[in-house]
Write a protein that holds these residues in place. Structure first.
Motif, PDB file in Angstrom:
ATOM      1  N   ALA A 130       0.837  -1.222   0.000  1.00 47.32           N
ATOM      2  CA  ALA A 130       0.000   0.000   0.000  1.00 47.32           C
ATOM      3  C   ALA A 130       0.861   1.258   0.000  1.00 47.32           C
ATOM      4  N   GLY A 131       1.954   1.213  -0.751  1.00 47.49           N
ATOM      5  CA  GLY A 131       2.791   2.406  -0.896  1.00 47.49           C
ATOM      6  C   GLY A 131       3.791   2.615   0.218  1.00 47.49           C
ATOM      7  N   PHE A 132       3.948   1.617   1.090  1.00 50.05           N
ATOM      8  CA  PHE A 132       4.866   1.738   2.215  1.00 50.05           C
ATOM      9  C   PHE A 132       5.852   0.568   2.253  1.00 50.05           C
ATOM     10  N   ALA A 133       7.107   0.852   2.468  1.00 45.65           N
ATOM     11  CA  ALA A 133       8.096  -0.216   2.679  1.00 45.65           C
ATOM     12  C   ALA A 133       7.938  -0.698   4.111  1.00 45.65           C
ATOM     13  N   ILE A 134       7.648  -1.996   4.282  1.00 41.21           N
ATOM     14  CA  ILE A 134       7.427  -2.531   5.634  1.00 41.21           C
ATOM     15  C   ILE A 134       8.639  -3.318   6.128  1.00 41.21           C
ATOM     16  N   SER A 135       9.578  -3.654   5.207  1.00 35.75           N
ATOM     17  CA  SER A 135      10.824  -4.277   5.683  1.00 35.75           C
ATOM     18  C   SER A 135      11.883  -4.199   4.591  1.00 35.75           C
ATOM     19  N   ARG A 136      13.139  -4.239   5.013  1.00 35.59           N
ATOM     20  CA  ARG A 136      14.254  -4.301   4.067  1.00 35.59           C
ATOM     21  C   ARG A 136      14.605  -5.769   3.883  1.00 35.59           C
ATOM     22  N   LEU A 137      14.726  -6.216   2.649  1.00 37.73           N
ATOM     23  CA  LEU A 137      14.986  -7.636   2.406  1.00 37.73           C
ATOM     24  C   LEU A 137      16.445  -7.960   2.709  1.00 37.73           C
ATOM     25  N   ASP A 138      16.633  -9.048   3.433  1.00 36.66           N
ATOM     26  CA  ASP A 138      17.963  -9.480   3.880  1.00 36.66           C
ATOM     27  C   ASP A 138      18.497 -10.496   2.870  1.00 36.66           C
TER      28      ASP A 138
END
Lengths: 368, 97
Positions: free
Chosen positions: B51-59
């Motif tokens: 929904a237009g928001f980054a919820i986590s950085r991929l590891d």
């Protein structure tokens, strides 16, 4: 696409299916919580690759499906007001209320806009100071940070014409409601990877401990699902009931603390009714003091109203994993995506829509 | 429940309220995303967006480990003297249209 294609590798998926076959020695019933996981399972035919001992039942993880009818009716009432521009995610528009849905209001002249993000609605409010812009804020913990940010920014900007109709729900209380229900058959759970990307998985540890059910935080690609199933089945066969994290590329035990901080700033936990399931204590979010000016229910003084649901729709049993869509007498006959009786047939994450779209629906029609 | 997809951060800038925003590419399609909840993510990193928001950085390391874990499954099977038969190999994962 990176981080997608690698997890759709057929040979790898086959190997996990074999590993599952080698692991399973007795019947087990597992529930995937999230509607996105349900759709991956049915779209890629994972359900049909598993040994017959493994039964998958589908959980309540479809935000559209669990939004109470009252909120649909309130949305219809607010969206019908001439001064309102009503913004929503697309899949809410066709969900049946007691008498109408938002698409009917739109056809009647209501100004209803489909948006990708609540920030789009906020921008609209800035651009149209002459109108009241309302955003339909439904969803689980994954969506709460987005709605919290929209409200927080509106407050910083002292924007008088923005508000949200909030129907947020939380996963752990729903899982507890399923585990504690008499006759519960769920023995293992695939927890929703994106809810846990925000909230972490520490909240699930007491549930696994108390109800002695293994819980594996799982992603959404085929390989994620198969690995999550394999990890859950290993625990079951070894008599363990721990919380494990298959989706470690996105999820940490504590979750996204930056997002949680703003959720706590803007919202507080409250009791919430779930469509088809009923009231679950402390299973929802509402705007906290200091932000209630952005509550569309208050702003438009929407009174409580008597609601009506289709007597034929068994969405509640489906959302609790007690029935599967093909077991519903209306499924794919008088209940289809074009003429849905209930929300699970409308939503892109609903179990009924998944069964209808990926083959089970067509079979039932042809076999009649 | 919460459909979200991975995308690559192309650029980062603050909006007038000082909220961290950025351009994220989803397989070549660029979109404006709020990065306020992933302050650790930099240009070139991948983030999960909902929904237009980054919820986590991929590891990346964990991503690799998920793929490598399968080899461990195979190794364990070999140690138990269980290897895939030809018939076992041919069950196919099919994407229903």
């Amino acid at each position: 696409m990176k981080y997608v294609d690698e997890y759709r590798d057929e040979a790898a998926a086959q190997q996990y299916v074999q590993a599952i076959r080698r692991t399973v020695t007795q019947p087990w019933t597992l529930m995937e919580i999230c509607g996105g996981q349900t759709h991956t399972i049915l779209k890629f035919g994972l359900d049909r690759m598993l040994p017959k001992e493994v039964t998958l039942v589908h959980g309540p993880g479809c935000p559209v499906c669990v939004t109470p009818v009252e909120f649909l009716d309130k949305a219809v009432t607010i969206a019908s007001r001439p001064e309102v521009i009503f913004c929503s995610f697309g899949d809410m528009l066709r969900v049946p209320g007691s008498h109408e849905d938002l698409l009917i209001v739109k056809a009647r002249g209501g100004d209803i806009r489909i948006v990708y993000s609540p920030l789009d609605a906020l921008k609209l409010a800035q651009d149209r100071p002459d109108r009241e812009v309302v955003f339909f804020a439904v969803g689980f913990e994954t969506t709460a940070p987005a709605n919290a940010m929209a409200v927080w920014q509106s407050k910083q900007m002292k924007l008088p014409n923005f508000s949200i109709l909030s129907a947020h729900v939380l996963v752990p209380p729903a899982i507890e409601a399923i585990f504690s229900a008499p006759g519960n058959e769920v023995q293992g759970v695939l927890a929703p990877g994106h809810v846990c990307s925000v909230m972490g998985y520490w909240e699930y540890e007491p549930l696994a401990e108390q109800y002695r059910v293994p819980i594996v935080v799982t992603g959404f690609e085929p390989l994620d699902i198969l690995q999550g199933l394999y990890m859950t089945l290993q625990e079951l066969e070894e008599g363990r009931f721990e919380v494990k994290n298959q989706y470690a590329r996105s999820v940490h035990r504590e979750g996204n603390t930056q997002a949680q901080r703003l959720i706590r700033e803007v919202f507080e936990v409250t009791d919430r009714a779930w469509r088809g399931i009923g009231m679950i204590p402390r299973s929802g979010l509402r705007l906290r003091d200091g932000y209630t000016e952005f509550d569309a229910e208050r702003r438009f003084a929407v009174a409580e109203m008597a609601v009506e649901e289709s007597p034929e729709c068994i969405a509640g049993l489906i959302l609790q994993g007690r029935k599967k869509p093909p077991e519903c007498s209306a499924f794919s006959l008088c209940c289809t995506p074009e003429h849905p009786l209930g929300a699970p047939m409308v939503s892109g994450e609903g179990a009924c829509a998944a069964y209808y779209r990926y083959g089970q629906g067509a079979q039932k029609v042809s076999s009649r | 429940m919460c459909l979200a997809i991975p995308g690559k951060i192309i650029s980062i800038e603050d909006n007038p309220l000082g909220v961290r925003m950025g351009k994220v590419s989803f397989g070549g399609i660029g979109k404006e995303v709020c990065l306020a909840y992933t302050s650790e993510a930099q240009v070139g990193d991948y983030v999960v967006v909902h929904a237009g928001f980054a919820i986590s950085r991929l590891d990346e390391e964990e991503a690799q480990h998920t793929l490598e874990a399968l080899a461990e499954v195979e190794e364990a099977a070999k140690e138990r003297g269980e290897s895939l038969t030809a018939t076992e190999r041919n069950c196919s994962i099919s994407c229903r249209k």
